[in-house]
Design a protein around this motif. Structure first.
Motif, short mmCIF file in Angstrom:
data_model
loop_
_atom_site.label_atom_id
_atom_site.label_comp_id
_atom_site.label_asym_id
_atom_site.label_seq_id
_atom_site.Cartn_x
_atom_site.Cartn_y
_atom_site.Cartn_z
N LEU A 6 0.86 -1.18 0.00
CA LEU A 6 0.00 0.00 0.00
C LEU A 6 0.89 1.23 0.00
O LEU A 6 1.78 1.36 0.84
CB LEU A 6 -0.90 0.02 1.23
N ILE A 7 0.65 2.12 -0.97
CA ILE A 7 1.36 3.40 -1.05
C ILE A 7 0.39 4.50 -0.64
O ILE A 7 -0.71 4.59 -1.20
CB ILE A 7 1.87 3.67 -2.48
N VAL A 8 0.80 5.32 0.32
CA VAL A 8 -0.05 6.41 0.80
C VAL A 8 0.71 7.72 0.63
O VAL A 8 1.68 7.98 1.34
CB VAL A 8 -0.43 6.22 2.29
N ASP A 9 0.27 8.53 -0.32
CA ASP A 9 0.90 9.82 -0.56
C ASP A 9 -0.12 10.72 -1.24
O ASP A 9 -0.80 10.28 -2.16
CB ASP A 9 2.15 9.67 -1.43
N SER A 10 -0.21 11.95 -0.80
CA SER A 10 -1.18 12.89 -1.40
C SER A 10 -0.70 13.43 -2.74
O SER A 10 -1.49 14.00 -3.49
CB SER A 10 -1.48 14.04 -0.44
N GLU A 11 0.57 13.24 -3.06
CA GLU A 11 1.11 13.71 -4.34
C GLU A 11 0.87 12.65 -5.41
O GLU A 11 1.47 11.57 -5.39
CB GLU A 11 2.60 14.01 -4.21
N ILE A 12 -0.01 12.96 -6.35
CA ILE A 12 -0.43 12.01 -7.37
C ILE A 12 0.76 11.49 -8.17
O ILE A 12 0.85 10.28 -8.43
CB ILE A 12 -1.48 12.65 -8.30
N LEU A 13 1.69 12.36 -8.55
CA LEU A 13 2.83 11.91 -9.36
C LEU A 13 3.71 10.92 -8.61
O LEU A 13 4.19 9.94 -9.20
CB LEU A 13 3.66 13.11 -9.82
N ILE A 14 3.91 11.13 -7.33
CA ILE A 14 4.71 10.19 -6.54
C ILE A 14 3.98 8.85 -6.45
O ILE A 14 4.59 7.79 -6.63
CB ILE A 14 5.02 10.76 -5.14
N ILE A 50 3.68 -1.27 3.95
CA ILE A 50 2.96 -0.01 3.74
C ILE A 50 3.99 1.10 3.66
O ILE A 50 4.85 1.23 4.54
CB ILE A 50 1.94 0.25 4.86
N LEU A 51 3.92 1.88 2.60
CA LEU A 51 4.81 3.00 2.35
C LEU A 51 3.98 4.27 2.46
O LEU A 51 3.01 4.44 1.71
CB LEU A 51 5.41 2.86 0.94
N THR A 52 4.30 5.16 3.41
CA THR A 52 3.46 6.32 3.63
C THR A 52 4.25 7.61 3.83
O THR A 52 5.35 7.59 4.38
CB THR A 52 2.53 6.11 4.84
N ASP A 53 3.64 8.69 3.41
CA ASP A 53 4.13 10.03 3.72
C ASP A 53 3.60 10.38 5.10
O ASP A 53 2.70 9.71 5.63
CB ASP A 53 3.61 11.02 2.67
N LEU A 54 4.12 11.44 5.70
CA LEU A 54 3.60 11.90 6.99
C LEU A 54 2.58 13.00 6.83
O LEU A 54 1.63 13.09 7.60
CB LEU A 54 4.75 12.41 7.88
N PRO A 57 -3.68 14.52 4.08
CA PRO A 57 -4.97 15.09 4.45
C PRO A 57 -5.79 14.12 5.31
O PRO A 57 -5.65 12.91 5.19
CB PRO A 57 -5.68 15.30 3.10
N TYR A 58 -6.62 14.67 6.17
CA TYR A 58 -7.63 13.97 6.99
C TYR A 58 -7.06 13.18 8.15
O TYR A 58 -7.47 13.37 9.28
CB TYR A 58 -8.55 13.09 6.14
N VAL A 59 -6.15 12.26 7.90
CA VAL A 59 -5.49 11.50 8.97
C VAL A 59 -3.99 11.63 8.73
O VAL A 59 -3.48 11.17 7.71
CB VAL A 59 -5.91 10.00 8.95
N ALA A 60 -3.29 12.26 9.67
CA ALA A 60 -1.85 12.49 9.51
C ALA A 60 -1.09 11.17 9.53
O ALA A 60 -1.58 10.16 10.05
CB ALA A 60 -1.35 13.40 10.62
N GLY A 61 0.10 11.20 8.98
CA GLY A 61 0.92 9.99 8.88
C GLY A 61 1.21 9.33 10.22
O GLY A 61 1.18 8.10 10.34
N VAL A 79 6.22 -0.80 8.06
CA VAL A 79 5.84 0.53 7.58
C VAL A 79 7.11 1.31 7.27
O VAL A 79 8.02 1.39 8.11
CB VAL A 79 5.01 1.30 8.64
N VAL A 80 7.16 1.86 6.07
CA VAL A 80 8.27 2.72 5.66
C VAL A 80 7.71 4.11 5.42
O VAL A 80 6.72 4.27 4.69
CB VAL A 80 8.96 2.20 4.38
N VAL A 81 8.31 5.10 6.05
CA VAL A 81 7.89 6.49 5.86
C VAL A 81 8.75 7.11 4.77
O VAL A 81 9.97 6.94 4.75
CB VAL A 81 8.02 7.29 7.17
N LEU A 82 8.08 7.81 3.87
CA LEU A 82 8.73 8.52 2.77
C LEU A 82 8.29 9.97 2.89
O LEU A 82 7.14 10.29 2.59
CB LEU A 82 8.26 7.90 1.45
N SER A 83 9.17 10.84 3.39
CA SER A 83 8.74 12.19 3.74
C SER A 83 9.82 13.23 3.45
O SER A 83 11.01 12.91 3.45
CB SER A 83 8.37 12.24 5.23
#
Length: 127
Positions: A6-14, A50-54, A57-61, A79-83
Protein backbone atom coordinates in the motif's frame (compact mmCIF):
# COMPACT_ATOMS: atom_id res chain seq x y z
CA UNK A 1 2.28 -15.37 -4.48
CA UNK A 2 2.94 -11.70 -5.21
CA UNK A 3 3.75 -9.24 -2.47
CA UNK A 4 1.09 -6.62 -1.79
CA UNK A 5 2.07 -3.03 -0.98
CA UNK A 6 0.00 0.00 0.00
CA UNK A 7 1.36 3.40 -1.05
CA UNK A 8 -0.05 6.41 0.80
CA UNK A 9 0.90 9.82 -0.56
CA UNK A 10 -1.18 12.89 -1.40
CA UNK A 11 1.11 13.71 -4.34
CA UNK A 12 -0.43 12.01 -7.37
CA UNK A 13 2.83 11.91 -9.36
CA UNK A 14 4.71 10.19 -6.54
CA UNK A 15 1.89 7.65 -6.10
CA UNK A 16 1.79 6.89 -9.82
CA UNK A 17 5.57 6.66 -10.11
CA UNK A 18 5.90 4.30 -7.14
CA UNK A 19 2.91 2.24 -8.26
CA UNK A 20 4.44 1.81 -11.72
CA UNK A 21 7.89 0.82 -10.42
CA UNK A 22 6.58 -1.61 -7.80
CA UNK A 23 4.26 -3.19 -10.36
CA UNK A 24 7.30 -3.77 -12.60
CA UNK A 25 8.84 -5.63 -9.64
CA UNK A 26 5.85 -8.04 -9.72
CA UNK A 27 4.14 -6.53 -6.70
CA UNK A 28 0.42 -5.90 -6.31
CA UNK A 29 0.00 -2.25 -5.43
CA UNK A 30 -2.87 -0.34 -3.84
CA UNK A 31 -2.74 3.44 -3.53
CA UNK A 32 -4.36 5.94 -1.19
CA UNK A 33 -4.17 9.69 -1.56
CA UNK A 34 -5.06 10.57 2.03
CA UNK A 35 -5.04 9.08 5.49
CA UNK A 36 -8.76 8.23 5.52
CA UNK A 37 -8.48 6.17 2.33
CA UNK A 38 -5.48 4.40 3.82
CA UNK A 39 -7.30 3.58 7.08
CA UNK A 40 -10.17 2.05 5.09
CA UNK A 41 -7.78 -0.04 3.02
CA UNK A 42 -5.83 -1.36 6.02
CA UNK A 43 -9.11 -2.41 7.66
CA UNK A 44 -10.03 -4.55 4.64
CA UNK A 45 -6.75 -5.82 3.18
CA UNK A 46 -3.58 -7.55 4.33
CA UNK A 47 -0.36 -5.91 3.10
CA UNK A 48 3.23 -7.10 3.02
CA UNK A 49 4.44 -3.49 3.39
CA UNK A 50 2.96 -0.01 3.74
CA UNK A 51 4.81 3.00 2.35
CA UNK A 52 3.46 6.32 3.63
CA UNK A 53 4.13 10.03 3.72
CA UNK A 54 3.60 11.90 6.99
CA UNK A 55 1.88 14.99 5.64
CA UNK A 56 -1.50 13.60 4.60
CA UNK A 57 -4.97 15.09 4.45
CA UNK A 58 -7.63 13.97 6.99
CA UNK A 59 -5.49 11.50 8.97
CA UNK A 60 -1.85 12.49 9.51
CA UNK A 61 0.92 9.99 8.88
CA UNK A 62 1.77 9.56 12.57
CA UNK A 63 -1.86 8.77 13.38
CA UNK A 64 -1.99 6.41 10.39
CA UNK A 65 1.04 4.48 11.68
CA UNK A 66 -0.63 4.13 15.08
CA UNK A 67 -3.79 2.85 13.34
CA UNK A 68 -1.72 0.33 11.36
CA UNK A 69 -0.07 -0.99 14.52
CA UNK A 70 -3.53 -1.45 16.11
CA UNK A 71 -5.16 -2.99 13.03
CA UNK A 72 -6.42 -6.55 12.93
CA UNK A 73 -4.75 -7.47 9.62
CA UNK A 74 -1.68 -5.26 9.45
CA UNK A 75 -0.31 -4.82 12.98
CA UNK A 76 2.85 -6.76 12.00
CA UNK A 77 3.16 -5.16 8.56
CA UNK A 78 6.40 -3.20 8.03
CA UNK A 79 5.84 0.53 7.58
CA UNK A 80 8.27 2.72 5.66
CA UNK A 81 7.89 6.49 5.86
CA UNK A 82 8.73 8.52 2.77
CA UNK A 83 8.74 12.19 3.74
CA UNK A 84 10.32 15.57 3.08
CA UNK A 85 10.45 16.24 6.84
CA UNK A 86 14.08 16.05 7.91
CA UNK A 87 14.07 17.01 11.60
CA UNK A 88 15.77 14.41 13.78
CA UNK A 89 13.02 14.54 16.42
CA UNK A 90 10.35 13.74 13.80
CA UNK A 91 12.33 10.79 12.46
CA UNK A 92 13.08 9.46 15.96
CA UNK A 93 9.41 9.79 16.99
CA UNK A 94 8.15 7.99 13.87
CA UNK A 95 10.59 5.13 14.38
CA UNK A 96 9.60 4.96 18.06
CA UNK A 97 5.90 4.48 17.24
CA UNK A 98 6.60 1.57 14.94
CA UNK A 99 7.88 2.57 11.51
CA UNK A 100 10.66 0.26 10.33
CA UNK A 101 12.43 2.82 8.14
CA UNK A 102 12.39 6.51 7.20
CA UNK A 103 13.41 7.71 3.74
CA UNK A 104 13.79 11.42 3.04
CA UNK A 105 12.38 12.96 -0.16
CA UNK A 106 13.71 13.43 -2.74
CA UNK A 107 14.57 9.75 -2.82
CA UNK A 108 16.43 7.27 -4.97
CA UNK A 109 13.94 4.74 -6.37
CA UNK A 110 16.64 2.07 -6.27
CA UNK A 111 17.14 2.62 -2.53
CA UNK A 112 13.38 2.59 -1.92
CA UNK A 113 12.98 -0.67 -3.87
CA UNK A 114 15.90 -2.30 -2.06
CA UNK A 115 14.52 -1.34 1.36
CA UNK A 116 11.00 -2.51 0.47
CA UNK A 117 12.27 -5.89 -0.75
CA UNK A 118 14.50 -6.32 2.29
CA UNK A 119 11.76 -5.50 4.81
CA UNK A 120 9.22 -7.76 3.10
CA UNK A 121 11.71 -10.63 3.11
CA UNK A 122 12.70 -10.04 6.75
CA UNK A 123 9.03 -9.94 7.79
CA UNK A 124 8.28 -13.19 5.95
CA UNK A 125 11.31 -14.90 7.51
CA UNK A 126 10.23 -13.78 10.99
CA UNK A 127 6.66 -15.03 10.54
Amino acid sequence: MRDRVLIVDSEILINKFLESRLSKENMDVDVAFDGMQAVEKIKKNKYDLILTDLMLPYVAGVELIMNIKKSEYNNETPVVVLSSLTADDVIVDVLAIGAQDYIIKPFSINVVLAKIKQLIQLNKTAA
